[in-house]
Structure formats: C-alpha cells, structure tokens
Design a protein around this motif. Structure first.
Motif, PDB file in Angstrom:
ATOM      1  N   UNK A  48     -17.774 -46.820  -3.691  1.00 15.01           N
ATOM      2  CA  UNK A  48     -17.488 -47.905  -3.017  1.00 15.01           C
ATOM      3  C   UNK A  48     -17.029 -47.739  -1.389  1.00 15.01           C
ATOM      4  N   UNK A  49     -17.066 -48.692  -0.640  1.00 14.74           N
ATOM      5  CA  UNK A  49     -16.839 -48.551   0.836  1.00 14.74           C
ATOM      6  C   UNK A  49     -15.264 -47.878   1.132  1.00 14.74           C
ATOM      7  N   UNK A  50     -14.367 -48.018   0.091  1.00 14.93           N
ATOM      8  CA  UNK A  50     -13.061 -47.498   0.420  1.00 14.93           C
ATOM      9  C   UNK A  50     -12.967 -46.372  -0.647  1.00 14.93           C
ATOM     10  N   UNK A  51     -14.066 -45.839  -1.383  1.00 11.50           N
ATOM     11  CA  UNK A  51     -13.906 -44.962  -2.287  1.00 11.50           C
ATOM     12  C   UNK A  51     -13.422 -43.571  -1.952  1.00 11.50           C
ATOM     13  N   UNK A  52     -12.536 -42.860  -2.729  1.00  8.59           N
ATOM     14  CA  UNK A  52     -11.816 -41.565  -2.285  1.00  8.59           C
ATOM     15  C   UNK A  52     -12.654 -40.398  -2.975  1.00  8.59           C
ATOM     16  N   UNK A  53     -12.889 -39.263  -2.297  1.00 12.47           N
ATOM     17  CA  UNK A  53     -13.673 -38.346  -2.886  1.00 12.47           C
ATOM     18  C   UNK A  53     -13.054 -37.644  -3.963  1.00 12.47           C
ATOM     19  N   UNK A  54     -11.564 -37.788  -3.800  1.00 12.86           N
ATOM     20  CA  UNK A  54     -11.073 -36.899  -5.334  1.00 12.86           C
ATOM     21  C   UNK A  54     -11.365 -37.611  -6.636  1.00 12.86           C
ATOM     22  N   UNK A  55     -11.979 -38.809  -6.566  1.00 17.42           N
ATOM     23  CA  UNK A  55     -12.296 -39.439  -7.546  1.00 17.42           C
ATOM     24  C   UNK A  55     -13.636 -38.776  -8.206  1.00 17.42           C
ATOM     25  N   UNK A  56     -14.458 -37.820  -7.897  1.00 16.71           N
ATOM     26  CA  UNK A  56     -15.365 -36.968  -8.247  1.00 16.71           C
ATOM     27  C   UNK A  56     -14.772 -36.024  -8.668  1.00 16.71           C
ATOM     28  N   UNK A  57     -14.521 -35.682  -9.905  1.00 15.97           N
ATOM     29  CA  UNK A  57     -13.842 -34.620 -10.440  1.00 15.97           C
ATOM     30  C   UNK A  57     -14.785 -33.230 -10.306  1.00 15.97           C
ATOM     31  N   UNK A  58     -15.963 -33.610 -10.826  1.00 14.22           N
ATOM     32  CA  UNK A  58     -17.149 -32.310 -10.864  1.00 14.22           C
ATOM     33  C   UNK A  58     -18.276 -32.461 -10.207  1.00 14.22           C
ATOM     34  N   UNK A  59     -18.709 -31.452  -9.643  1.00 18.51           N
ATOM     35  CA  UNK A  59     -20.066 -31.653  -8.856  1.00 18.51           C
ATOM     36  C   UNK A  59     -21.243 -31.513  -9.996  1.00 18.51           C
ATOM     37  N   UNK A  69     -20.167 -51.760  -1.232  1.00 18.00           N
ATOM     38  CA  UNK A  69     -19.320 -52.556  -2.048  1.00 18.00           C
ATOM     39  C   UNK A  69     -17.953 -52.320  -2.254  1.00 18.00           C
ATOM     40  N   UNK A  70     -17.360 -53.360  -2.805  1.00 19.24           N
ATOM     41  CA  UNK A  70     -15.778 -52.866  -2.998  1.00 19.24           C
ATOM     42  C   UNK A  70     -15.725 -51.925  -4.149  1.00 19.24           C
ATOM     43  N   UNK A  71     -14.612 -51.545  -4.543  1.00 20.99           N
ATOM     44  CA  UNK A  71     -14.361 -50.456  -5.421  1.00 20.99           C
ATOM     45  C   UNK A  71     -14.409 -49.110  -5.183  1.00 20.99           C
ATOM     46  N   UNK A  72     -14.253 -48.414  -6.108  1.00 23.24           N
ATOM     47  CA  UNK A  72     -14.380 -46.806  -6.270  1.00 23.24           C
ATOM     48  C   UNK A  72     -15.887 -46.242  -6.704  1.00 23.24           C
ATOM     49  N   UNK A  73     -15.817 -44.958  -7.194  1.00 24.07           N
ATOM     50  CA  UNK A  73     -16.888 -44.479  -7.891  1.00 24.07           C
ATOM     51  C   UNK A  73     -17.193 -45.069  -9.137  1.00 24.07           C
ATOM     52  N   UNK A 164     -16.138 -38.328 -13.335  1.00 23.07           N
ATOM     53  CA  UNK A 164     -15.389 -38.865 -12.392  1.00 23.07           C
ATOM     54  C   UNK A 164     -14.166 -39.733 -12.830  1.00 23.07           C
ATOM     55  N   UNK A 165     -13.336 -40.305 -11.977  1.00 24.73           N
ATOM     56  CA  UNK A 165     -12.294 -41.177 -12.515  1.00 24.73           C
ATOM     57  C   UNK A 165     -13.002 -42.708 -12.254  1.00 24.73           C
ATOM     58  N   UNK A 166     -13.553 -43.368 -13.247  1.00 21.49           N
ATOM     59  CA  UNK A 166     -14.427 -44.549 -13.342  1.00 21.49           C
ATOM     60  C   UNK A 166     -13.544 -45.439 -12.607  1.00 21.49           C
ATOM     61  N   UNK A 167     -14.253 -45.893 -11.559  1.00 21.39           N
ATOM     62  CA  UNK A 167     -13.737 -46.958 -10.560  1.00 21.39           C
ATOM     63  C   UNK A 167     -12.201 -46.770 -10.193  1.00 21.39           C
TER      64      UNK A 167
END
Length: 206
Positions: A48-59, A69-73, A164-167
């Motif tokens: 999402x447009x305000x998504x934070x990189x740390x919510x992707x836990x593993x590459x 869009x609104x929301x996170x990953x 990921x940390x969903x949403x």
C-alpha cells in the motif's frame, strides 16, 4: 442509479491490470458508466501507499509491487477472487466509509450463503472468520472515483502469507473458504459476491 458494468477478466498480471485501472480512471468523465472487474493474479505481493518495508519478513522470488491503494502489504495468487470497483462516488453521492461497508457486507453475506459466519473488526478493514482474515480490502480515490477493491481467499496456497505481516498486523493468521466448505465453485461465489455488492450499492444510493 445505473448498475455498474461487470467484467470478468480471468487471470491477468497485476501490473497490467493496475495500469489499465488507472487508465480507465484518468480518461473517464461524468457520463462514463461505473465498472466492476473480477480478476485473479499470478503470485504477487502488493504494498500500500503507506506500506512499511518491515512488514515484508522474508525475501522471496515473488515480485513486490508498490501501489497507491490504502493499507499495507498483502498477497495475491490464483484461487483468490479479486473484485476491483471503479465507481464515481461523487455521482453516486456516497462516501468512502459507506463504500468500505458495502464491500465488507457483500463478503459477509456471500460467506453466510455458504454457512460461514464472518465479521468485521473495528479499525482493521477486511472480513474475518474465527479471528482469521479471509478478505482484505484497500481503496484509492482519484477525482472522486474509486480504484482497487477487495480480495477474498477462496482456494489458494496461503503459505506465502507467512513471509509478511498481512495488512501490517504481526501474527495475523489468514484463512480461506476451502477451510470451511467442501465443494468450491469460484465462478458461483464471485457472481454471488458481485450481485450482493450491487444490491448494497443500490440500496445505499436510493
């Protein structure tokens, strides 16, 4: 109100659909009919447009696409029914909060049709079953019109959600309709959901 035109796009790459959605929104005018797109995407993470990189836990090898869009990953893959809503809210005279409610209610009604009890959570958009998330949603508004929509997990591989940390919610478990019912007819589910959303929309704009 005139009913939105419903288009079933099948399986389409995310970026191609994203660009097509923006092109539609940029070229529409006050007379352009609203549209609803039913689509599935090959495996992809969207941020999402305000998504934070740390919510992707593993590459992983799964591509990550930045969106507006609104929301996170979140994660999309075949077996997840996506419904994009391209609505002129100004013309319909409804607000974004009402629109989110119509989306959530249409999913809750669809799940109830299959004897799955679902609910919403305050300050956490989406739909949940037994505390697990079954449907994610995120919208973007441009020129008074909506883009993006919702993603209902039906019969998919949920494993990539573990990366990921969903949403944006750490430890949030995901679920899908397959966990609760035996026979899956995704076409039937999608048709019920879109008809329910149009019913919600129609009743809200009378």
């Amino acid at each position: 109100m005139d009913k939105p035109i419903v288009k079933n796009l099948g399986l389409k790459p995310y970026l191609q659909t994203y660009e097509r959605m923006h092109q539609f929104s940029q070229t529409r005018n006050s007379q352009t009919p609203d549209e609803i797109w039913l689509v599935e995407h090959p495996p992809v993470f969207t941020q999402g447009k305000v998504g934070k990189a740390e919510h992707l836990l593993h590459t992983t090898t799964i591509p990550i696409i930045q969106t507006d869009r609104g929301g996170q990953i979140t994660y999309h893959a075949p077996g997840q029914q996506i419904m994009y809503i391209l609505l002129d809210l100004k013309r319909l005279n409804i607000g974004i909060r009402d629109t989110v409610g119509y989306l959530e209610n249409s999913v809750i009604a669809t799940l109830a049709n299959y004897n799955i009890v679902a609910m919403t959570k305050e300050n956490a958009p989406g739909v949940y079953v037994n505390g697990k998330k079954i449907c994610s949603l995120g919208l973007h508004i441009t020129r008074g019109c909506t883009l993006h929509g919702l993603a209902l997990n039906i019969d998919m591989d949920l494993t990539p959600f573990n990366n990921i940390n969903p949403c944006g919610y750490a430890g949030l478990e995901m679920t899908q309709m397959k966990d609760y019912i035996g026979q899956i007819n995704q076409h039937e589910i999608a048709n019920f959901m879109v008809n329910e959303f149009i019913t919600q929309l129609t009743s809200g704009t009378k």
